[in-house]
Motif scaffolding. Structure first.
Motif, PDB file in Angstrom:
ATOM      1  N   PRO A   1       0.825  -1.202   0.000  1.00 15.42           N
ATOM      2  CA  PRO A   1       0.000   0.000   0.000  1.00 15.42           C
ATOM      3  C   PRO A   1       0.864   1.259   0.000  1.00 15.42           C
ATOM      4  O   PRO A   1       1.957   1.273   0.582  1.00 15.42           O
ATOM      5  CB  PRO A   1      -0.799  -0.121   1.306  1.00 15.42           C
ATOM      6  N   ASP A   2       0.415   2.283  -0.700  1.00 20.18           N
ATOM      7  CA  ASP A   2       1.143   3.544  -0.758  1.00 20.18           C
ATOM      8  C   ASP A   2       0.872   4.308   0.533  1.00 20.18           C
ATOM      9  O   ASP A   2      -0.245   4.768   0.779  1.00 20.18           O
ATOM     10  CB  ASP A   2       0.676   4.353  -1.981  1.00 20.18           C
TER      11      ASP A   2
ATOM     12  N   GLU B   1       1.412  14.256  -0.628  1.00 22.24           N
ATOM     13  CA  GLU B   1       2.730  13.743  -1.010  1.00 22.24           C
ATOM     14  C   GLU B   1       2.685  13.065  -2.376  1.00 22.24           C
ATOM     15  O   GLU B   1       3.616  13.208  -3.177  1.00 22.24           O
ATOM     16  CB  GLU B   1       3.238  12.770   0.049  1.00 22.24           C
ATOM     17  N   ARG B   2       1.609  12.327  -2.642  1.00 22.38           N
ATOM     18  CA  ARG B   2       1.478  11.683  -3.953  1.00 22.38           C
ATOM     19  C   ARG B   2       1.354  12.732  -5.053  1.00 22.38           C
ATOM     20  O   ARG B   2       1.951  12.593  -6.129  1.00 22.38           O
ATOM     21  CB  ARG B   2       0.275  10.745  -3.963  1.00 22.38           C
ATOM     22  N   TYR B   3       0.590  13.782  -4.794  1.00 20.00           N
ATOM     23  CA  TYR B   3       0.431  14.843  -5.795  1.00 20.00           C
ATOM     24  C   TYR B   3       1.771  15.529  -6.057  1.00 20.00           C
ATOM     25  O   TYR B   3       2.130  15.782  -7.205  1.00 20.00           O
ATOM     26  CB  TYR B   3      -0.593  15.870  -5.316  1.00 20.00           C
ATOM     27  N   ARG B   4       2.515  15.795  -4.998  1.00 22.12           N
ATOM     28  CA  ARG B   4       3.818  16.443  -5.154  1.00 22.12           C
ATOM     29  C   ARG B   4       4.755  15.571  -5.992  1.00 22.12           C
ATOM     30  O   ARG B   4       5.459  16.067  -6.879  1.00 22.12           O
ATOM     31  CB  ARG B   4       4.430  16.720  -3.779  1.00 22.12           C
ATOM     32  N   ALA B   5       4.748  14.267  -5.720  1.00 17.69           N
ATOM     33  CA  ALA B   5       5.595  13.343  -6.484  1.00 17.69           C
ATOM     34  C   ALA B   5       5.189  13.322  -7.954  1.00 17.69           C
ATOM     35  O   ALA B   5       6.043  13.289  -8.849  1.00 17.69           O
ATOM     36  CB  ALA B   5       5.510  11.945  -5.888  1.00 17.69           C
ATOM     37  N   GLN B   6       3.889  13.356  -8.231  1.00 16.61           N
ATOM     38  CA  GLN B   6       3.410  13.351  -9.614  1.00 16.61           C
ATOM     39  C   GLN B   6       3.854  14.610 -10.350  1.00 16.61           C
ATOM     40  O   GLN B   6       4.283  14.555 -11.511  1.00 16.61           O
ATOM     41  CB  GLN B   6       1.887  13.235  -9.629  1.00 16.61           C
TER      42      GLN B   6
END
Length: 225
Positions: free
Chosen positions: A13-14, A20-25
């Motif tokens: 699981p992430d 944080e996921r948006y920033r990485a994208q």
């Protein structure tokens, strides 16, 4: 969950937050456009403001993801070195010898010439890579030194160059390779990169021979085949 080679694989699981996921994208999208810029105009022309316009973001907003051009270049360099390190490690785990590593290097370079030139071409004007990038490059060299060590003939007295290399081995640290293996690894690295750099820069164009055959002959000579 998915199947890989007939086995069920459970994905982890992430644990990152949506933020944080948006920033990485967004960082990945910025890097994608950076590579496109480099492919078009070279690394010296990399512009964060131009990337911001391409992705519909203001310049100040983009600087929240990468503080400046050098930070973005550093991330691209880390990605490039990591890609080659992973390629070499995967081949080594599959039992690759020096010849296999040589051909893995060429495939990696031809897959993305701009990535190759960013790390093995002319340095970017005004840019100084941070010291931590050497940790990744040492992983690449460690695989090569392992392969050279495995292929060493019976010990012979070291040549003057090998004696010199044994006393100047920071580039190979912390690998305990014998002086002859150090020499072998450097011959591999310099001769093959020389052929690759000339080929990718187009210097063989119009000369009427197949660069792949030249590279293969050099790789086999170095590997002792």
């Amino acid at each position: 969950m998915w199947r890989e080679n007939g086995r069920q694989v459970v994905s982890e699981p992430d644990a990152r937050t949506p933020r944080e996921r948006y920033r990485a994208q967004v960082r990945e999208e910025i890097k994608k456009h950076a590579w496109e810029q480099i492919a078009t105009a070279g690394s010296s022309a990399l512009s964060l403001n131009a990337i911001a316009k391409q992705i519909g973001m203001s310049g100040p907003a983009l600087y929240r993801y990468f503080a400046n051009r050098d930070e973005l270049i550093t991330e691209l360099i880390r990605d490039a070195y990591r890609s080659l390190a992973d390629t070499f490690r995967a081949r080594a785990e599959a039992g690759a010898d020096l010849s296999d590593l040589a051909h893995a290097l060429r495939r990696w370079a031809l897959d993305d010439p701009q990535r190759y030139f960013l790390v093995y071409g002319t340095p970017v004007p005004g840019y100084q890579a941070p010291e931590d990038t050497t940790r990744i490059t040492s992983e690449i060299m460690a695989v090569l030194l392992d392969a050279c060590t495995a292929q060493q003939p019976p010990a012979t007295p070291p040549s003057p160059l090998e004696t010199h290399l044994d006393g100047h081995r920071d580039w190979a640290a912390p690998h305990p390779a014998a002086p002859s293996a150090l020499h072998h690894a450097l011959a591999f690295w310099t001769r093959l990169h020389g052929v690759l750099s000339l080929e990718l820069a187009g210097h063989f164009t119009g000369m009427g021979f197949d660069p792949a055959r030249l590279y293969t002959a050099e790789a086999e000579a170095i590997a002792g085949h």
